[in-house]
Design an enzyme around this catalytic site. Structure first.
Site, PDB file in Angstrom:
ATOM      1  N   ALA A 117      12.392 -19.513-135.209  1.00 26.08           N
ATOM      2  CA  ALA A 117      11.022 -20.031-135.287  1.00 26.08           C
ATOM      3  C   ALA A 117      10.947 -21.291-136.138  1.00 26.08           C
ATOM      4  CB  ALA A 117      10.097 -18.970-135.875  1.00 26.08           C
ATOM      5  N   GLY A 138      14.988 -15.631-135.303  1.00 22.88           N
ATOM      6  CA  GLY A 138      14.400 -15.107-134.075  1.00 22.88           C
ATOM      7  C   GLY A 138      15.290 -15.318-132.867  1.00 22.88           C
ATOM      8  N   GLU A 167      17.538 -12.477-132.860  1.00 24.27           N
ATOM      9  CA  GLU A 167      16.783 -11.281-132.478  1.00 24.27           C
ATOM     10  C   GLU A 167      16.581 -11.227-130.962  1.00 24.27           C
ATOM     11  OE1 GLU A 167      14.203  -9.927-136.237  1.00 24.27           O
ATOM     12  OE2 GLU A 167      13.735 -11.980-135.555  1.00 24.27           O
ATOM     13  N   GLU A 191      16.544 -16.427-142.557  1.00 23.74           N
ATOM     14  CA  GLU A 191      15.196 -16.468-143.122  1.00 23.74           C
ATOM     15  C   GLU A 191      15.089 -15.758-144.466  1.00 23.74           C
ATOM     16  OE1 GLU A 191      14.773 -13.779-139.372  1.00 23.74           O
ATOM     17  OE2 GLU A 191      16.237 -15.147-140.199  1.00 23.74           O
TER      18      GLU A 191
END
Length: 164
Positions: free
Chosen positions: A37, A77, A80, A100
């Protein structure tokens, strides 16, 4: 971005509904899978839709095989998303991680649940708490990826998708 999330969701739903589609391959562009992100978006007001967690769950629940073709980086992300895929192929020069945490954020799309299931608690805990990036060769040893390739990752992912 919201546009990428929407495209992933729309593409998966379309592929699942189309009986001629036998498998799905997810890749990035310009030699990168996904760096995750854009942190600047975290300060934006919440908008309807666009959450990564439900999209990763949609990938995972697909009845058709979903293969991630990881080039460059799969971070935050992006990792993920790859964890939600049924299979993962990485270029030998790819790197993966959940960085992160180094700025005080926890992975928010269930990476902290999927990663330990895939590679075991000790290795996952190390990745989750340190934010370190691991090379594809280490990811293969841990079981994070199913295969590493030196050639075109997308073509290799398509071959695997056709095989499964």
């Amino acid at each position: 971005s919201l546009a990428v999330l929407q495209a992933l969701e729309d593409g998966l739903k379309k592929a699942d509904a189309d009986p001629s589609v036998k498998a799905v391959m997810i890749c990035g562009e310009n030699g990168k899978f996904s760096a995750g992100a854009d942190i600047r978006g975290f300060s934006s007001p919440k908008r309807q839709g666009g959450a990564l967690g439900p999209i990763v769950s949609l990938i995972e629940s697909s009845e058709k095989p979903v293969v991630a073709a990881i080039e460059g980086v799969a971070l935050g992300g992006g990792l993920e998303v790859a964890l939600g895929c049924h299979y993962r192929i990485a270029h030998v020069k790819a790197r993966m991680g959940l960085p992160e945490v180094t700025i005080g954020l926890l992975p928010g799309a269930e990476g902290t649940q999927r990663l330990p299931r895939l590679i075991g608690v000790p290795a996952a805990l190390d990745m989750i708490t340190t934010g370190k990036h691991i090379p594809a060769t280490e990811a293969l040893k841990l079981g994070l990826v199913d295969e590493t390739v030196e050639e075109n990752t997308i073509e290799a992912a398509i071959r695997l998708a056709n095989k499964v």
